[in-house]
Design an enzyme around this catalytic site. Structure first.
Site, PDB file in Angstrom:
ATOM      1  N   GLU A 123      46.156  -2.221   8.696  1.00 23.94           N
ATOM      2  CA  GLU A 123      44.985  -1.682   9.397  1.00 23.94           C
ATOM      3  C   GLU A 123      43.854  -1.515   8.376  1.00 23.94           C
ATOM      4  OE1 GLU A 123      45.600   1.560  12.141  1.00 23.94           O
ATOM      5  OE2 GLU A 123      43.656   2.433  11.645  1.00 23.94           O
TER       6      GLU A 123
ATOM      7  N   ARG B 227      42.300  -1.612  17.383  1.00 24.78           N
ATOM      8  CA  ARG B 227      41.768  -1.689  16.006  1.00 24.78           C
ATOM      9  C   ARG B 227      41.123  -3.039  15.697  1.00 24.78           C
ATOM     10  NH1 ARG B 227      42.364   2.438  17.387  1.00 24.78           N
ATOM     11  NH2 ARG B 227      43.752   4.073  16.674  1.00 24.78           N
TER      12      ARG B 227
ATOM     13  N   SER C 113      46.044   5.674   8.502  1.00 27.43           N
ATOM     14  CA  SER C 113      47.170   4.757   8.720  1.00 27.43           C
ATOM     15  C   SER C 113      46.959   3.468   7.941  1.00 27.43           C
ATOM     16  CB  SER C 113      47.300   4.416  10.202  1.00 27.43           C
ATOM     17  OG  SER C 113      47.670   5.575  10.907  1.00 27.43           O
TER      18      SER C 113
HETATM   19  C1  FAD Z   1      42.125  11.218   6.905  1.00 23.24           C
HETATM   20  C2  FAD Z   1      41.875   9.967   7.707  1.00 23.24           C
HETATM   21  C3  FAD Z   1      42.169   9.941   9.055  1.00 23.24           C
HETATM   22  C4  FAD Z   1      41.940   8.782   9.812  1.00 23.24           C
HETATM   23  N1  FAD Z   1      42.251   8.793  11.134  1.00 23.24           N
HETATM   24  C5  FAD Z   1      41.976   7.703  11.881  1.00 23.24           C
HETATM   25  C6  FAD Z   1      42.255   7.702  13.291  1.00 23.24           C
HETATM   26  O1  FAD Z   1      42.742   8.668  13.861  1.00 23.24           O
HETATM   27  N2  FAD Z   1      41.947   6.585  13.990  1.00 23.24           N
HETATM   28  C7  FAD Z   1      41.384   5.484  13.401  1.00 23.24           C
HETATM   29  O2  FAD Z   1      41.100   4.501  14.107  1.00 23.24           O
HETATM   30  N3  FAD Z   1      41.124   5.459  12.078  1.00 23.24           N
HETATM   31  C8  FAD Z   1      41.396   6.530  11.307  1.00 23.24           C
HETATM   32  N4  FAD Z   1      41.128   6.508   9.966  1.00 23.24           N
HETATM   33  C9  FAD Z   1      40.567   5.278   9.353  1.00 23.24           C
HETATM   34  C10 FAD Z   1      39.024   5.229   9.293  1.00 23.24           C
HETATM   35  O3  FAD Z   1      38.467   6.527   9.292  1.00 23.24           O
HETATM   36  C11 FAD Z   1      38.432   4.416  10.451  1.00 23.24           C
HETATM   37  O4  FAD Z   1      38.890   3.083  10.436  1.00 23.24           O
HETATM   38  C12 FAD Z   1      36.892   4.410  10.384  1.00 23.24           C
HETATM   39  O5  FAD Z   1      36.379   3.880  11.567  1.00 23.24           O
HETATM   40  C13 FAD Z   1      36.338   3.588   9.219  1.00 23.24           C
HETATM   41  O6  FAD Z   1      34.955   3.856   9.117  1.00 23.24           O
HETATM   42  P1  FAD Z   1      34.205   3.820   7.706  1.00 23.24           P
HETATM   43  O7  FAD Z   1      32.776   4.114   7.929  1.00 23.24           O
HETATM   44  O8  FAD Z   1      34.894   4.657   6.724  1.00 23.24           O
HETATM   45  O9  FAD Z   1      34.368   2.278   7.369  1.00 23.24           O
HETATM   46  P2  FAD Z   1      34.740   1.629   5.966  1.00 23.24           P
HETATM   47  O10 FAD Z   1      36.112   2.032   5.588  1.00 23.24           O
HETATM   48  O11 FAD Z   1      33.655   1.868   4.993  1.00 23.24           O
HETATM   49  O12 FAD Z   1      34.747   0.086   6.378  1.00 23.24           O
HETATM   50  C14 FAD Z   1      35.686  -0.406   7.310  1.00 23.24           C
HETATM   51  C15 FAD Z   1      35.262  -1.830   7.713  1.00 23.24           C
HETATM   52  O13 FAD Z   1      34.052  -1.773   8.445  1.00 23.24           O
HETATM   53  C16 FAD Z   1      33.026  -2.528   7.793  1.00 23.24           C
HETATM   54  N5  FAD Z   1      31.783  -1.752   7.968  1.00 23.24           N
HETATM   55  C17 FAD Z   1      31.564  -0.449   7.678  1.00 23.24           C
HETATM   56  N6  FAD Z   1      30.320  -0.084   8.048  1.00 23.24           N
HETATM   57  C18 FAD Z   1      29.742  -1.188   8.569  1.00 23.24           C
HETATM   58  C19 FAD Z   1      28.455  -1.471   9.130  1.00 23.24           C
HETATM   59  N7  FAD Z   1      27.494  -0.533   9.237  1.00 23.24           N
HETATM   60  N8  FAD Z   1      28.206  -2.725   9.570  1.00 23.24           N
HETATM   61  C20 FAD Z   1      29.153  -3.691   9.472  1.00 23.24           C
HETATM   62  N9  FAD Z   1      30.382  -3.492   8.952  1.00 23.24           N
HETATM   63  C21 FAD Z   1      30.666  -2.254   8.513  1.00 23.24           C
HETATM   64  C22 FAD Z   1      33.467  -2.657   6.343  1.00 23.24           C
HETATM   65  O14 FAD Z   1      32.966  -3.840   5.768  1.00 23.24           O
HETATM   66  C23 FAD Z   1      34.993  -2.724   6.511  1.00 23.24           C
HETATM   67  O15 FAD Z   1      35.400  -4.033   6.856  1.00 23.24           O
HETATM   68  C24 FAD Z   1      41.378   7.639   9.186  1.00 23.24           C
HETATM   69  C25 FAD Z   1      41.075   7.672   7.822  1.00 23.24           C
HETATM   70  C26 FAD Z   1      41.326   8.819   7.085  1.00 23.24           C
HETATM   71  C27 FAD Z   1      40.982   8.832   5.624  1.00 23.24           C
END
Ligand code: FAD
Length: 303
Positions: A296, A176, A226
């Site tokens: 996380e 992560r 998580s």
């Molecule tokens: C139902 C559910 C299940 C999940 N299961 C998992 C799992 O199995 N494994 C796992 O690892 N995670 C899981 N997650 C967490 C999440 O989906 C991941 O961490 C995902 O990668 C976050 O992506 P996001 O686009 O939503 O990022 P965001 O939540 O929008 O942002 C996360 C971080 O990334 C940065 N960021 C986002 N986009 C960019 C970009 N284009 N350039 C630079 N920085 C950026 C943001 O500033 C922030 O710091 C889950 C979440 C939910 C709600």
């Protein structure tokens, strides 16, 4: 600052949409968060560059988000500009076992494209509701794989608002973690490589994997997945459950009965509720096991 007039100015420079006082709860899967002063949906990567240049010229802070699935936005919202890398940068193309995709495409879309093309290695991505940019930042992953296994490179804007390419080896991936975290780097285009695998096999394995996930995870309430990272050699969920925290509640934030490392929003949870609950959980785990849990999820904005 007069954000209405700034929005008008920025709107004349970009093809995408500029909003004022936008509720961040509309852009987080937890459905929590105060307002962003300015909110930009860029239409393409040049829009991103223009918006960043504009923010800098006005000395306005800029926060980048993807699908908001790993975010807790505080109740006072986010000052300055929030830039959502989403549908404007979501194209996917395939050549052999290489997949190129905009950073706004979603992990399940990447997994589906790989499955249709008979490319293995992306099965883990099917159930994670994040954009590719957010996934790279977090080195998102699940039981059978993670971003670091299949990423080749990412094109990004660096701190000087210049296009640069980072290769996987540059990103120092671990659980992560990527070295891009907490830097003013914006992921725009991504390149991935898998290996030949039968679409049918991928389909079967994905179906099985998704149904297992469904059984293990809370359904029907807003969450951010998580909350804590697993400490080395253990599981945050196991430790929290052992402290009898399942069902513990502050306001409308509740530790899921199904998975102790998830906090669900029962309806009107505030960021304050979630943060208070997080502190209670951390205290119990610290006292009982002498283990410090680390978040996380990423916490943004002000109280
Ligand atoms: C139902 C559910 C299940 C999940 N299961 C998992 C799992 O199995 N494994 C796992 O690892 N995670 C899981 N997650 C967490 C999440 O989906 C991941 O961490 C995902 O990668 C976050 O992506 P996001 O686009 O939503 O990022 P965001 O939540 O929008 O942002 C996360 C971080 O990334 C940065 N960021 C986002 N986009 C960019 C970009 N284009 N350039 C630079 N920085 C950026 C943001 O500033 C922030 O710091 C889950 C979440 C939910 C709600």
């Amino acid at each position: 600052m007069n954000y209405t007039s700034l929005a008008g100015e920025l709107q004349s420079l970009v093809k995408g949409t500029v909003l004022v006082n936008e509720p961040m709860k509309k852009h987080t899967t937890w459905r929590i968060g105060g307002n962003a002063d300015l909110f930009v949906h860029p239409a393409d990567k040049e829009d991103v560059r223009q918006a960043i240049e504009f923010a800098r010229s006005k000395q306005m802070p800029c926060t980048v988000i993807g699908n908001g699935s790993n975010l807790l936005v505080r109740d006072g919202g986010i000052r300055g500009m929030v830039l959502k890398v989403g549908r404007g940068l979501a194209g996917i193309s395939i050549e052999g076992t290489t997949i190129k995709a905009g950073a706004g495409a979603m992990l399940p879309e990447l997994a589906a494209a790989a499955r249709q093309a008979g490319i293995g290695g992306f099965e883990f991505a099917a159930g994670i509701p994040g954009s590719l940019g957010g996934a790279i930042m977090m080195n998102a992953g699940a039981l059978n794989g993670c971003v670091a296994d299949v990423l080749v490179s990412v094109e990004a804007l660096n701190e000087d608002n210049q296009y640069v390419t980072f290769y996987k080896e540059d990103l120092d991936f671990s659980y992560r973690f990527s070295s891009l975290q907490d830097k003013a780097i914006i992921c725009l285009e991504t390149s991935w490589r898998g290996f030949p695998k039968s679409s049918e096999t991928i389909k079967e394995e994905t179906r099985e994997y998704l149904s297992k996930r469904k059984l293990a995870q809370p359904q029907g309430y807003p969450t951010a997945g998580s909350v804590f990272k697993n400490p080395p050699g253990d599981y945050a969920g196991r430790l929290i459950e052992a402290c009898a925290c399942k069902g513990m509640r502050v306001g409308d934030a509740e530790v899921s009965q199904k998975h102790a490392n998830w906090i669900i929003n029962l309806g009107n949870a505030t960021a304050r509720d979630v943060l208070t609950l997080i502190e209670k959980i951390k205290k119990q785990v610290q006292e009982r096991f002498n283990i410090t849990l680390h978040l996380e999820i990423r916490v943004l904005g002000e109280d």
